[in-house]
Scaffold this motif. Structure first.
Motif, PDB file in Angstrom:
ATOM      1  N   SER A 103       0.812  -1.219   0.000  1.00  0.00           N
ATOM      2  CA  SER A 103       0.000   0.000   0.000  1.00  0.00           C
ATOM      3  C   SER A 103       0.843   1.267   0.000  1.00  0.00           C
ATOM      4  O   SER A 103       0.326   2.360  -0.283  1.00  0.00           O
ATOM      5  N   SER A 104       2.137   1.152   0.312  1.00  0.00           N
ATOM      6  CA  SER A 104       2.997   2.335   0.331  1.00  0.00           C
ATOM      7  C   SER A 104       3.645   2.607  -1.029  1.00  0.00           C
ATOM      8  O   SER A 104       4.297   3.640  -1.208  1.00  0.00           O
ATOM      9  N   ALA A 105       3.465   1.704  -1.975  1.00  0.00           N
ATOM     10  CA  ALA A 105       4.081   1.858  -3.298  1.00  0.00           C
ATOM     11  C   ALA A 105       3.487   3.047  -4.033  1.00  0.00           C
ATOM     12  O   ALA A 105       2.312   3.376  -3.877  1.00  0.00           O
ATOM     13  N   THR A 106       4.297   3.686  -4.859  1.00  0.00           N
ATOM     14  CA  THR A 106       3.846   4.876  -5.584  1.00  0.00           C
ATOM     15  C   THR A 106       3.897   4.700  -7.100  1.00  0.00           C
ATOM     16  O   THR A 106       3.598   5.635  -7.835  1.00  0.00           O
ATOM     17  N   THR A 107       4.284   3.512  -7.566  1.00  0.00           N
ATOM     18  CA  THR A 107       4.335   3.248  -9.006  1.00  0.00           C
ATOM     19  C   THR A 107       3.551   1.978  -9.319  1.00  0.00           C
ATOM     20  O   THR A 107       3.495   1.056  -8.488  1.00  0.00           O
ATOM     21  N   PRO A 108       2.950   1.905 -10.508  1.00  0.00           N
ATOM     22  CA  PRO A 108       2.159   0.721 -10.868  1.00  0.00           C
ATOM     23  C   PRO A 108       2.953  -0.570 -10.865  1.00  0.00           C
ATOM     24  O   PRO A 108       2.398  -1.643 -10.625  1.00  0.00           O
ATOM     25  N   SER A 109       4.244  -0.487 -11.117  1.00  0.00           N
ATOM     26  CA  SER A 109       5.058  -1.702 -11.241  1.00  0.00           C
ATOM     27  C   SER A 109       5.547  -2.243  -9.901  1.00  0.00           C
ATOM     28  O   SER A 109       6.186  -3.307  -9.857  1.00  0.00           O
ATOM     29  N   THR A 110       5.277  -1.531  -8.808  1.00  0.00           N
ATOM     30  CA  THR A 110       5.775  -1.984  -7.507  1.00  0.00           C
ATOM     31  C   THR A 110       4.678  -2.237  -6.487  1.00  0.00           C
ATOM     32  O   THR A 110       4.963  -2.700  -5.384  1.00  0.00           O
ATOM     33  N   MET A 111       3.431  -1.951  -6.831  1.00  0.00           N
ATOM     34  CA  MET A 111       2.354  -2.072  -5.842  1.00  0.00           C
ATOM     35  C   MET A 111       1.909  -3.513  -5.628  1.00  0.00           C
ATOM     36  O   MET A 111       1.557  -3.915  -4.511  1.00  0.00           O
ATOM     37  N   VAL A 112       1.901  -4.323  -6.685  1.00  0.00           N
ATOM     38  CA  VAL A 112       1.400  -5.695  -6.601  1.00  0.00           C
ATOM     39  C   VAL A 112       2.533  -6.684  -6.849  1.00  0.00           C
ATOM     40  O   VAL A 112       3.339  -6.490  -7.767  1.00  0.00           O
ATOM     41  N   SER A 113       2.586  -7.728  -6.022  1.00  0.00           N
ATOM     42  CA  SER A 113       3.603  -8.767  -6.183  1.00  0.00           C
ATOM     43  C   SER A 113       2.942 -10.132  -6.281  1.00  0.00           C
ATOM     44  O   SER A 113       1.876 -10.364  -5.708  1.00  0.00           O
ATOM     45  N   VAL A 114       3.574 -11.028  -7.012  1.00  0.00           N
ATOM     46  CA  VAL A 114       3.128 -12.417  -7.111  1.00  0.00           C
ATOM     47  C   VAL A 114       4.272 -13.293  -6.619  1.00  0.00           C
ATOM     48  O   VAL A 114       5.361 -13.276  -7.185  1.00  0.00           O
ATOM     49  N   GLY A 115       4.024 -14.003  -5.524  1.00  0.00           N
ATOM     50  CA  GLY A 115       5.073 -14.831  -4.955  1.00  0.00           C
ATOM     51  C   GLY A 115       6.289 -14.030  -4.530  1.00  0.00           C
ATOM     52  O   GLY A 115       7.416 -14.523  -4.581  1.00  0.00           O
ATOM     53  N   GLY A 116       6.075 -12.780  -4.136  1.00  0.00           N
ATOM     54  CA  GLY A 116       7.175 -11.937  -3.671  1.00  0.00           C
ATOM     55  C   GLY A 116       7.860 -11.136  -4.754  1.00  0.00           C
ATOM     56  O   GLY A 116       8.746 -10.324  -4.453  1.00  0.00           O
ATOM     57  N   THR A 117       7.471 -11.317  -6.000  1.00  0.00           N
ATOM     58  CA  THR A 117       8.072 -10.575  -7.117  1.00  0.00           C
ATOM     59  C   THR A 117       7.095  -9.515  -7.625  1.00  0.00           C
ATOM     60  O   THR A 117       5.963  -9.846  -7.992  1.00  0.00           O
ATOM     61  N   ALA A 118       7.517  -8.266  -7.638  1.00  0.00           N
ATOM     62  CA  ALA A 118       6.658  -7.182  -8.102  1.00  0.00           C
ATOM     63  C   ALA A 118       6.345  -7.358  -9.583  1.00  0.00           C
ATOM     64  O   ALA A 118       7.219  -7.740 -10.370  1.00  0.00           O
ATOM     65  N   VAL A 119       5.099  -7.078  -9.952  1.00  0.00           N
ATOM     66  CA  VAL A 119       4.682  -7.245 -11.344  1.00  0.00           C
ATOM     67  C   VAL A 119       3.931  -6.011 -11.825  1.00  0.00           C
ATOM     68  O   VAL A 119       3.370  -5.259 -11.029  1.00  0.00           O
ATOM     69  N   SER A 120       3.933  -5.824 -13.118  1.00  0.00           N
ATOM     70  CA  SER A 120       3.123  -4.793 -13.763  1.00  0.00           C
ATOM     71  C   SER A 120       1.882  -5.467 -14.328  1.00  0.00           C
ATOM     72  O   SER A 120       1.983  -6.294 -15.235  1.00  0.00           O
ATOM     73  N   LEU A 121       0.735  -5.131 -13.784  1.00  0.00           N
ATOM     74  CA  LEU A 121      -0.504  -5.736 -14.248  1.00  0.00           C
ATOM     75  C   LEU A 121      -0.926  -5.115 -15.567  1.00  0.00           C
ATOM     76  O   LEU A 121      -0.849  -3.900 -15.750  1.00  0.00           O
ATOM     77  N   ASP A 122      -1.381  -5.960 -16.491  1.00  0.00           N
ATOM     78  CA  ASP A 122      -1.793  -5.453 -17.794  1.00  0.00           C
ATOM     79  C   ASP A 122      -3.280  -5.665 -18.056  1.00  0.00           C
ATOM     80  O   ASP A 122      -3.747  -5.535 -19.184  1.00  0.00           O
ATOM     81  N   GLY A 123      -4.028  -5.984 -17.010  1.00  0.00           N
ATOM     82  CA  GLY A 123      -5.463  -6.181 -17.198  1.00  0.00           C
ATOM     83  C   GLY A 123      -6.144  -6.498 -15.891  1.00  0.00           C
ATOM     84  O   GLY A 123      -5.503  -6.691 -14.853  1.00  0.00           O
ATOM     85  N   GLY A 124      -7.470  -6.542 -15.943  1.00  0.00           N
ATOM     86  CA  GLY A 124      -8.244  -6.874 -14.761  1.00  0.00           C
ATOM     87  C   GLY A 124      -8.575  -5.659 -13.917  1.00  0.00           C
ATOM     88  O   GLY A 124      -7.995  -4.585 -14.081  1.00  0.00           O
ATOM     89  N   SER A 125      -9.513  -5.854 -13.006  1.00  0.00           N
ATOM     90  CA  SER A 125      -9.954  -4.756 -12.150  1.00  0.00           C
ATOM     91  C   SER A 125      -8.854  -4.280 -11.212  1.00  0.00           C
ATOM     92  O   SER A 125      -8.822  -3.100 -10.833  1.00  0.00           O
ATOM     93  N   THR A 126      -7.937  -5.161 -10.838  1.00  0.00           N
ATOM     94  CA  THR A 126      -6.836  -4.745  -9.971  1.00  0.00           C
ATOM     95  C   THR A 126      -5.935  -3.732 -10.669  1.00  0.00           C
ATOM     96  O   THR A 126      -5.447  -2.793 -10.036  1.00  0.00           O
ATOM     97  N   ALA A 127      -5.719  -3.902 -11.950  1.00  0.00           N
ATOM     98  CA  ALA A 127      -4.884  -2.967 -12.699  1.00  0.00           C
ATOM     99  C   ALA A 127      -5.508  -1.580 -12.691  1.00  0.00           C
ATOM    100  O   ALA A 127      -4.807  -0.568 -12.563  1.00  0.00           O
ATOM    101  N   ALA A 128      -6.841  -1.525 -12.816  1.00  0.00           N
ATOM    102  CA  ALA A 128      -7.531  -0.235 -12.789  1.00  0.00           C
ATOM    103  C   ALA A 128      -7.371   0.431 -11.432  1.00  0.00           C
ATOM    104  O   ALA A 128      -7.134   1.649 -11.346  1.00  0.00           O
ATOM    105  N   SER A 129      -7.483  -0.346 -10.360  1.00  0.00           N
ATOM    106  CA  SER A 129      -7.332   0.206  -9.011  1.00  0.00           C
ATOM    107  C   SER A 129      -5.908   0.701  -8.784  1.00  0.00           C
ATOM    108  O   SER A 129      -5.696   1.769  -8.203  1.00  0.00           O
ATOM    109  N   VAL A 130      -4.939  -0.079  -9.230  1.00  0.00           N
ATOM    110  CA  VAL A 130      -3.535   0.310  -9.081  1.00  0.00           C
ATOM    111  C   VAL A 130      -3.258   1.605  -9.836  1.00  0.00           C
ATOM    112  O   VAL A 130      -2.579   2.513  -9.325  1.00  0.00           O
ATOM    113  N   ASN A 131      -3.780   1.724 -11.036  1.00  0.00           N
ATOM    114  CA  ASN A 131      -3.575   2.927 -11.830  1.00  0.00           C
ATOM    115  C   ASN A 131      -4.215   4.139 -11.162  1.00  0.00           C
ATOM    116  O   ASN A 131      -3.648   5.239 -11.149  1.00  0.00           O
ATOM    117  N   THR A 132      -5.391   3.935 -10.578  1.00  0.00           N
ATOM    118  CA  THR A 132      -6.068   5.019  -9.864  1.00  0.00           C
ATOM    119  C   THR A 132      -5.226   5.501  -8.691  1.00  0.00           C
ATOM    120  O   THR A 132      -5.050   6.710  -8.483  1.00  0.00           O
TER     121      THR A 132
END
Length: 215
Positions: free
Chosen positions: A147-176
């Protein structure tokens, strides 16, 4: 709405300048100044509310995606057993496809269907669900949110690795949360700062009704 209030506010200054000794134009100016300030504060609060809603939506969607990933792993196991024993897997395939669709809507999960009917899913290029093979057990990674991340590529991680989401409702929330809201909030802050600076500078060079300067 704010632009109309600002236009009225500027007009108020002209009325005070045209009749500097009158109290009525001054009172109107102060009232309209308070209205402008209240609107700026209200807009900022509204942006905070939007951010809180987006953060809650992101948390809910990630939780749902993690649940669906666990369910897909279970279905994969059942499909593998049924395939190996020659049992019909039609209903299991329907469950698999429903879960894959759900993951796609939530996190943009990309699926790969294996020869035995099981499915692997990656999110942002990282494995979320990997079906068991003859040489390795199944793997289900967890999606987490910083929740402290400030860039789309660092907010969400999968298995501990940060990812850039390219779709889905989570990507929209992250971009917001990381792009849209900070940009709008910064623009609003700039308006408020410029307004305060301009008004305070002019005010400091003026006089009150007693002739005292800068009050």
């Amino acid at each position: 709405f704010l632009s109309e209030q600002l236009s009225t506010f500027w007009s108020d200054w002209a009325k005070v300048a045209n009749d500097p000794g009158a109290t009525a134009p001054r009172a109107v100016l102060m009232q309209d100044a308070a209205t402008v300030a209240s609107t700026l504060n209200s807009m900022s609060t509204s942006l905070s509310d939007v951010g809180a809603a987006a953060a809650q939506s992101l948390s809910t969607d990630v939780s749902s995606a993690n649940t669906a990933a666990g369910q897909l792993d279970s279905v994969n196991t059942q499909i593998a057993i049924a395939t190996a024993t020659g049992t019909s897997i039609n209903s299991l395939l329907d469950q698999r496809d429903a879960l894959l669709g759900h993951l796609s809507q939530l996190v943009g999960g990309a699926a790969t269907i294996n020869a035995n009917g099981t499915a692997d899913v990656t999110v942002g290029g990282q494995p979320l669900v990997s079906a068991a093979t003859s040489s390795s057990p199944s793997v289900v990674n967890t999606i987490t949110v910083d929740s402290s991340a400030t860039t789309p590529s660092t907010m969400v991680s999968v298995g501990g690795t940060a990812v850039s989401l390219d779709g889905g409702s989570t990507a929209a929330s992250v971009n917001t949360l990381t792009t849209t809201l900070p940009t709008v909030q910064s623009q609003l802050d700039d308006v408020a700062t410029a307004l305060a600076s301009a008004v305070n500078t002019v005010q400091a060079s003026g006089y009150d009704l007693t002739g005292a300067a800068g009050t």
